[in-house]
Scaffold this active site. Structure first.
Site, PDB file in Angstrom:
ATOM      1  N   ALA A  63       0.830  -1.212   0.000  1.00  0.00           N
ATOM      2  CA  ALA A  63       0.000   0.000   0.000  1.00  0.00           C
ATOM      3  C   ALA A  63       0.862   1.258   0.000  1.00  0.00           C
ATOM      4  O   ALA A  63       0.566   2.232  -0.705  1.00  0.00           O
ATOM      5  CB  ALA A  63      -0.939   0.000   1.203  1.00  0.00           C
ATOM      6  N   ASP A  64       1.931   1.251   0.769  1.00  0.00           N
ATOM      7  CA  ASP A  64       2.825   2.410   0.810  1.00  0.00           C
ATOM      8  C   ASP A  64       3.472   2.638  -0.549  1.00  0.00           C
ATOM      9  O   ASP A  64       3.593   3.777  -1.014  1.00  0.00           O
ATOM     10  CB  ASP A  64       3.900   2.207   1.869  1.00  0.00           C
ATOM     11  CG  ASP A  64       3.362   2.324   3.270  1.00  0.00           C
ATOM     12  OD1 ASP A  64       3.488   3.406   3.856  1.00  0.00           O
ATOM     13  OD2 ASP A  64       2.812   1.332   3.785  1.00  0.00           O
ATOM     14  N   GLY A  65       3.910   1.553  -1.185  1.00  0.00           N
ATOM     15  CA  GLY A  65       4.547   1.687  -2.484  1.00  0.00           C
ATOM     16  C   GLY A  65       3.609   2.237  -3.532  1.00  0.00           C
ATOM     17  O   GLY A  65       3.980   3.116  -4.332  1.00  0.00           O
TER      18      GLY A  65
END
Length: 286
Positions: free
Chosen positions: A169-171
């Site tokens: 999700a962060d990426g």
């Protein structure tokens, strides 16, 4: 040898975010030539002690901290706030990851920074965005991977919902944020009269696009996509297959011509001639 400067040379980026989603936006921009200043808490960035390390250096930090110059500031102190304003006076991009309202409490909110630097583009990276019922809750990528439906649809039918073993999700949010920054900078120079913008980047939101039409499918058909392992619920053949030598290979034949070629390669020309083989629906049913 490079004969021309990188495309973002001359762009000043201030990275005051932590962990992964916000900082990687700055990392990507640094890769393309931006001058990135990393603001860390006096205790040091959390990534410096995360995960695998070599010679005492976290490899997460080596990955995300590349092409950045680090300084430390304590935003809670008047001196830290004044120094931050000095740094941001001529900056192009400011990336932060604090809870909504925190910058305002430090006298560094959008209104104050816009007066200081009208062309500044601010990226506000949070778990759930600047508005809405969850706005004040902290949120990591794991929560985004859950609330978006990713974990529910990932894994095997007889197993539990499965989270990714990496910062998915962060990426995804980082890539989305980098695009948004460039759009805002383009608008500033082409029709925006030099004005910056605020980008409200909620980590969970970009996953809805990456996961395809599952929200639309639920809205229009009432279908919740379930776990199907390596198979896809919309095309076949698509799976991970074990070869005779014991090694695994990933295979997808989503296009009709490729599906037909695959069947001929494995000696099943007869399937290609079946009426049901002519589209995705038929191949899925069989």
């Amino acid at each position: 040898m490079r004969d021309s400067p990188l495309p973002l040379s001359g762009l000043k980026v201030i990275d005051a975010a932590t962990l992964f989603a916000g900082p990687v936006i700055a990392t990507i921009m640094g890769d393309y030539g931006a001058d990135v200043i990393k603001i860390e808490h006096p205790r040091g960035d959390t990534l410096r002690t995360l995960g695998w390390s070599k010679n005492g250096v976290s490899l997460w930090w080596a990955l995300v901290g590349r092409n950045k110059r680090s300084i430390t500031l304590d935003f809670t102190q008047d001196r830290g706030q004044e120094l931050a304003k000095r740094i941001l006076t001529d900056a192009d991009v400011f990336i932060e990851g604090f809870r909504p309202g925190t910058l305002e409490r430090w006298n560094l909110g959008w209104a104050a920074l816009q007066e200081l630097n009208p062309g500044l583009v601010i990226v506000r990276t949070t778990g759930f965005g600047q508005t809405g019922p969850y706005r004040n809750l902290p949120g990591f990528g794991t929560l985004a991977e859950s609330i978006s439906g990713y974990a529910h649809m990932n894994g095997w039918p007889d197993g539990p919902p499965t989270l990714p073993p990496f910062a998915l999700a962060d990426g995804v949010a980082s890539l989305t944020g980098a695009f948004a920054v460039m759009y805002a900078l383009w608008w500033r120079e082409h029709g925006g009269n030099g004005q910056g913008q605020v980008i409200d980047l909620a980590i969970y939101e970009p996953l809805f696009w990456i996961l395809g039409p599952q929200s639309l499918v639920y809205d229009q058909l009432g279908i919740v996509q379930e776990r199907t392992g390596n198979a896809a619920p919309f095309t076949a053949p698509r799976n991970a297959y074990r070869a005779k030598d014991g090694r695994w290979l990933g295979l997808s034949a989503s296009a009709q011509s490729i599906a037909e070629r695959l069947m001929r390669i494995v000696g099943r020309d007869d399937l290609v001639e079946e009426p049901w083989f002519q589209d995705h629906t038929g191949r899925l049913e069989h």
